[in-house]
Design an enzyme around this catalytic site. Structure first.
Site, PDB file in Angstrom:
ATOM      1  N   GLY B  29       0.799  -1.224   0.000  1.00 42.47           N
ATOM      2  CA  GLY B  29       0.000   0.000   0.000  1.00 42.47           C
ATOM      3  C   GLY B  29       0.831   1.273   0.000  1.00 42.47           C
ATOM      4  N   CYS B 238     -27.266  -9.848 -16.641  1.00 40.28           N
ATOM      5  CA  CYS B 238     -26.617  -9.552 -17.915  1.00 40.28           C
ATOM      6  C   CYS B 238     -27.538  -9.978 -19.057  1.00 40.28           C
ATOM      7  CB  CYS B 238     -25.283 -10.287 -18.002  1.00 40.28           C
ATOM      8  SG  CYS B 238     -24.541 -10.244 -19.658  1.00 40.28           S
ATOM      9  N   CYS B 241     -25.470 -13.162 -20.917  1.00 35.46           N
ATOM     10  CA  CYS B 241     -25.195 -14.428 -20.246  1.00 35.46           C
ATOM     11  C   CYS B 241     -26.088 -14.648 -19.032  1.00 35.46           C
ATOM     12  CB  CYS B 241     -23.723 -14.528 -19.846  1.00 35.46           C
ATOM     13  SG  CYS B 241     -23.289 -13.570 -18.391  1.00 35.46           S
ATOM     14  N   CYS B 263     -22.394  -7.729 -19.303  1.00 35.91           N
ATOM     15  CA  CYS B 263     -21.180  -7.826 -18.489  1.00 35.91           C
ATOM     16  C   CYS B 263     -20.107  -6.885 -19.032  1.00 35.91           C
ATOM     17  CB  CYS B 263     -20.604  -9.241 -18.535  1.00 35.91           C
ATOM     18  SG  CYS B 263     -21.591 -10.475 -17.692  1.00 35.91           S
ATOM     19  N   CYS B 269     -18.111 -13.075 -19.803  1.00 33.82           N
ATOM     20  CA  CYS B 269     -19.438 -13.178 -20.405  1.00 33.82           C
ATOM     21  C   CYS B 269     -19.431 -14.239 -21.511  1.00 33.82           C
ATOM     22  CB  CYS B 269     -19.856 -11.821 -20.951  1.00 33.82           C
ATOM     23  SG  CYS B 269     -21.603 -11.697 -21.367  1.00 33.82           S
TER      24      CYS B 269
END
Lengths: 256, 283, 361
Positions: B29, B238, B241, B263, B269
């Protein structure tokens, strides 16, 4: 008793121009020290050196820390100094806009120091903010308003709330009533006196207004050309000034 | 392409970047300054990610590039071609086949596995930048872990809107120490940052910073105890899909307000469609 | 039925082809060659070399041609190329005091040893469009005279002899390299000068101008502005001595600035410094003014809060390749981020509407 703050030989100059020179004093817990003098006398320079905003050319500022006893804040590491600055110390600026985040709501301003020391509960922070707005006589309904919509007196009270929310032991104030109307000043002074007494605060107040120190300060230092020319209990200094400059200062204002 | 070293950068530069990456992995970080090079693509277009990818790629790697979740957006195509030309490496669009994935603004839907590296393109690495414009000041705030101001922003959001109004580049805290900008991924992706099996590397070219999350690092999205983080998504399946678990793009179909949701991760997808899943708009 | 957008690759190829066609323009008009650009657009070439940090007039001319005359794009091409070049070593510092000057003026003294040499300058031209240039004009030949062999010392040296100007002692510490190390603050003067030398001309000009208009005014006089060539020498380890490897044109500006003294320094004149590849006076003078403004801290001056005094602001925003890249990246797709904003705005509108309805009921 150990002084809360022990200042020795505080000196700071600007080029050939002297800021303050060889100032020493002790401040005991619960005590309020006033520093008076005309503009250019070095009182603001002194205050900024004490609070760590300016680095002095010489001198030490020994503070009796909660965890480690007396420590010189001039030579301590910056992280330690900044930690003091947001927990145990507070600084009230003359201009509220220097001490507030003008783009952040009143609640956010008061809550910042709480969040800085790890409070992560929104409702709790908000509760503290409402409590503190109440203590400085700001309507809780203004909690989500930004300080830009506040009057000068309200801004100054908000700044005080923001500073005191973490329960500091030492407050530095730089002309806290400067620029306010007389009636607003009186209300603010009254408020400050109550808070100092209730919270047992120690404070150092810089002002050119003798009425402010008469009301708030236990002891007084009079500064001229960067040096302390007289110091003592407030009533003694104001009622029986010894130094010619203090006499002039006292005679040139209405008695309070 | 002749005349250039493998993956464009010379070995000295790669070594410098690898050192920065190692340091970044050692301090999760923390933003490590690195001497970002001028790349043959503009700053702000993924030069940080490209340099990190160039430093970690080996000839055996299989490389995938996505932008907004898709492999065929123009900038993804451009970066993929760059490495095809300068490194001659194999590329893929399949998340599971890739060993190094460079991304802009998304984390793939399919969970990453050990051995994979996800390289993020980062425009502004400093999560405190829009609260405090000075680099010298923000570096100090990180070193002292002075993060109160970050919560002030979240507080203001809640007091004004009732909830936190940050929807992407949602700040996180890494292993309870450094506050980090996860790059402008939607906050929907934030939970995938934490405890991830892959190495996650973040490169900011213009701002000359690299930071990293080693595998299985704990990453927490900033929030309040009584206003917990909420990784929301559009409330639709979606259209292609039928997935109800993925992040969706909204596509405007006509000028009469017709729209559909699909997606954003095109590989995910297609994989689902090939496995027989169908949404209501699929042909 | 919806099919996800494909074909980014084809689109990119086609766009590149179209761009190449546009670059060439009307094929009935003769194509520019690199020599023409190098010789006839030499100030553009100079700017590309200066801000591209690479002294090579032919490559700069090529970059200008390829960039269709967009100088920032040309600078970008040069920078990207420069990154890939191996580094053989470091030359000795050039001695600008030994410059063969084409132009050398001082605004602080009427006459100086070495003389005032006006040189090829726009300064006193009347800015009237010369329509004769639209037709193909005859080449103009300027009168020539042998150069004075006497050295042309720096004007500030005269002030230095009287101790009226701050010392600028020789410092052999190798300067940091902005292109090899990240820019970290606080930046020493050597690093600041390096950044300014490759900074965008327009940005540097505006910063310098702001100091003249009172934002950190520093009362600059052009002590000296000189343009000319200097030899470049390099130590060759195998030989054990330095050899001249070429000659480059430089523009150097030294300003003399009023200074009343501060807590650390006595009253004396102070210096601002500008040095740029090629003939680039505007840039060199601007650089000197900004350099001087950035020196407030080391001279113990007050910070007036002016942008030109703010090293972080100036250094982080002076590079036009960084700036234009980031500016233009907002052209890239952002629809994932936009989608999450869209959802939030819809949610907030729903909540606001619900509240209004409640209030109405």
């Amino acid at each position: 008793m150990t002084p809360l703050l022990s200042v020795q030989g505080m000196t700071r100059s600007y080029g050939n121009h002297l800021g303050c020179s060889d100032v020493s004093f002790d401040l005991y817990p619960g005590e309020v020290m006033g520093i008076v003098g005309e503009s250019g006398s070095g009182k603001s320079t002194l205050l900024n050196c004490l609070a760590g905003h300016l680095t002095p050319d010489a001198g030490s500022v020994i503070y009796d820390t909660r965890g480690h006893g007396p420590r010189d804040t001039v030579t301590m590491s910056e992280p330690e100094r900044r930690m003091l600055g947001r927990t145990d110390w507070a600084f009230v600026h003359q201009r509220a806009s220097d001490g507030l985040r003008m783009g952040v709501s009143a609640g956010g301003n008061v809550g910042e120091r709480l969040m800085a020391i790890g409070n992560r509960h929104y409702g709790d922070i908000r509760g503290h903010a409402i409590d503190w707005l109440d203590r400085v006589e700001i309507d809780a309904g203004r909690i989500d308003d930004r300080p830009v919509t506040f009057s000068g007196g309200m801004q100054q009270r908000l700044q005080i709330a923001r500073n005191l929310v973490t329960g500091p032991r030492l407050v530095f104030m730089d002309e806290p009533t400067g620029g306010l109307d007389v009636s607003v000043q009186a209300r603010l002074l009254d408020l400050l006196r109550g808070l100092v007494r209730d919270m047992g605060l120690s404070a150092i107040i810089v002002t050119h207004d003798l009425a402010v120190v008469r009301l708030l300060a236990d002891r007084l230092m009079v500064m001229k050309s960067g040096r302390v020319v007289e110091h003592g209990l407030t009533d003694r200094v104001l009622d029986d000034p010894q130094h010619a400059y203090t006499q002039l200062l006292v005679s040139s204002v209405l008695q309070v | 392409m002749s005349g250039y070293n493998f993956a464009y950068l010379d070995e000295q530069t790669k070594r410098m970047i690898r050192r920065a990456i190692l340091k970044a992995l050692a301090i999760p970080g923390y933003q490590v300054p690195f001497a970002s090079r001028e790349m043959p693509m503009p700053y702000g277009w993924g030069t940080g990610g490209v340099q990190v990818s160039a430093a970690v790629l080996t000839p055996e790697d299989r490389f995938k590039v996505i932008d907004q979740g898709a492999d065929d957006t123009t900038n993804a195509v451009s970066i993929r071609r760059f490495f095809e030309r300068t490194a001659g490496i194999a590329t893929t669009t399949a998340t599971r086949d890739a060993t190094v994935i460079q991304t802009r603004h998304r984390i793939p839907e399919e969970p990453l596995r050990e051995g994979q590296i996800l390289v993020y393109q980062v425009p502004i690495p400093e999560p405190l930048r829009f609260l405090e414009p000075r680099e010298s000041e923000t570096r100090k705030m990180h070193s002292l872990a002075e993060y109160g101001l970050m919560h002030v922003k979240l507080y203001e959001d809640i007091s004004r809107h009732g909830h936190i109004a940050t929807t992407y580049a949602y700040p996180v805290k890494v292993e309870e120490r450094y506050v980090m900008d996860p790059s402008p991924i939607p906050k929907f992706d934030n939970p995938k940052l934490s405890d991830c099996a892959a190495i996650q590397l973040f490169g900011a070219g213009r701002e000359q910073r690299i930071y990293a999350l080693p595998p299985y690092t704990t990453v927490a999205s900033l929030d309040f105890d009584d206003h917990p983080f909420d990784p929301s998504r559009a409330d639709h399946p979606c259209g292609l899909c039928g997935s109800v678990e993925t992040y969706l793009d909204e596509v405007i179909m006509d000028d009469a307000g017709g729209r559909m949701f699909v997606c954003s991760d095109t590989d995910h997808c297609e994989t689902r469609q090939n496995a027989g899943y169908r949404g209501k708009d699929a042909g | 039925m919806y099919v996800a957008v494909k074909g980014g690759e084809r689109a990119i190829e086609n766009a590149h082809a179209w761009l190449a066609e546009e670059r060439r323009g009307d094929t009935d008009v003769a194509e520019l060659d690199i020599q023409q650009i190098r010789e006839q657009l030499s100030l553009a070439v100079n700017r590309v070399m200066a801000e591209g940090s690479l002294h090579d007039p032919d490559l700069a001319a090529l970059a200008i041609k390829q960039a269709r005359g967009d100088l920032i794009e040309a600078i970008f091409l040069i920078r990207a190329y420069r990154t890939t070049l191996p580094r053989f070593g470091t030359t000795k510092p050039v001695e600008t005091a030994e410059m063969a000057c084409d132009r050398r003026i001082s605004a602080t003294f009427k006459d100086v040893p070495g003389g005032q040499v006006l040189g090829p300058t726009f300064d006193y031209t009347h800015r009237l469009l010369d329509f004769k240039l639209a037709a193909e004009g005859e080449p103009v030949t300027a009168e020539q005279r042998d150069a004075d062999p006497a050295p042309v010392p720096h004007v500030t040296e005269f002030l230095n002899r009287e101790s009226l100007i701050e010392e600028a002692p020789r410092d052999d510490t190798p300067p940091p390299d902005l292109t090899r190390e990240p820019l970290e603050l606080p930046a020493a003067r050597a690093l600041r000068l390096q950044a300014l030398s490759r900074a965008d001309e327009g940005f540097t000009l505006s910063m310098a101008y702001s100091t003249q208009r009172g934002y950190a005014r520093n009362h600059a006089f052009v002590g000296e502005l000189r343009v000319g060539t200097v030899p470049v020498e390099m130590e060759i380890p195998e030989l054990g001595f330095a050899v001249e490897i070429g000659e480059i044109t430089l523009t150097e500006c030294e300003t003399v600035n009023q200074f009343k003294g501060s807590r650390t320094e006595p009253p004396q004149f102070t210096r601002g410094y500008g040095l740029v590849f090629g003939h680039s006076e505007r840039k060199a003078i601007s650089m000197a003014l900004v350099d001087r403004a950035l020196r407030w801290e080391e001279l113990g001056e007050d910070n007036s809060g002016a942008p030109a005094q703010d090293a972080e602001f100036v250094l982080y925003h002076a590079d036009n390749i960084q700036a234009s890249g980031f500016l233009e990246h907002i052209k890239l797709p952002h629809y994932v981020d936009f989608q999450s904003e869209l959802e939030l705005v819809r949610k907030m509108r729903r909540e606001a509407n619900a509240q209004t309805r409640e209030a109405a009921e």
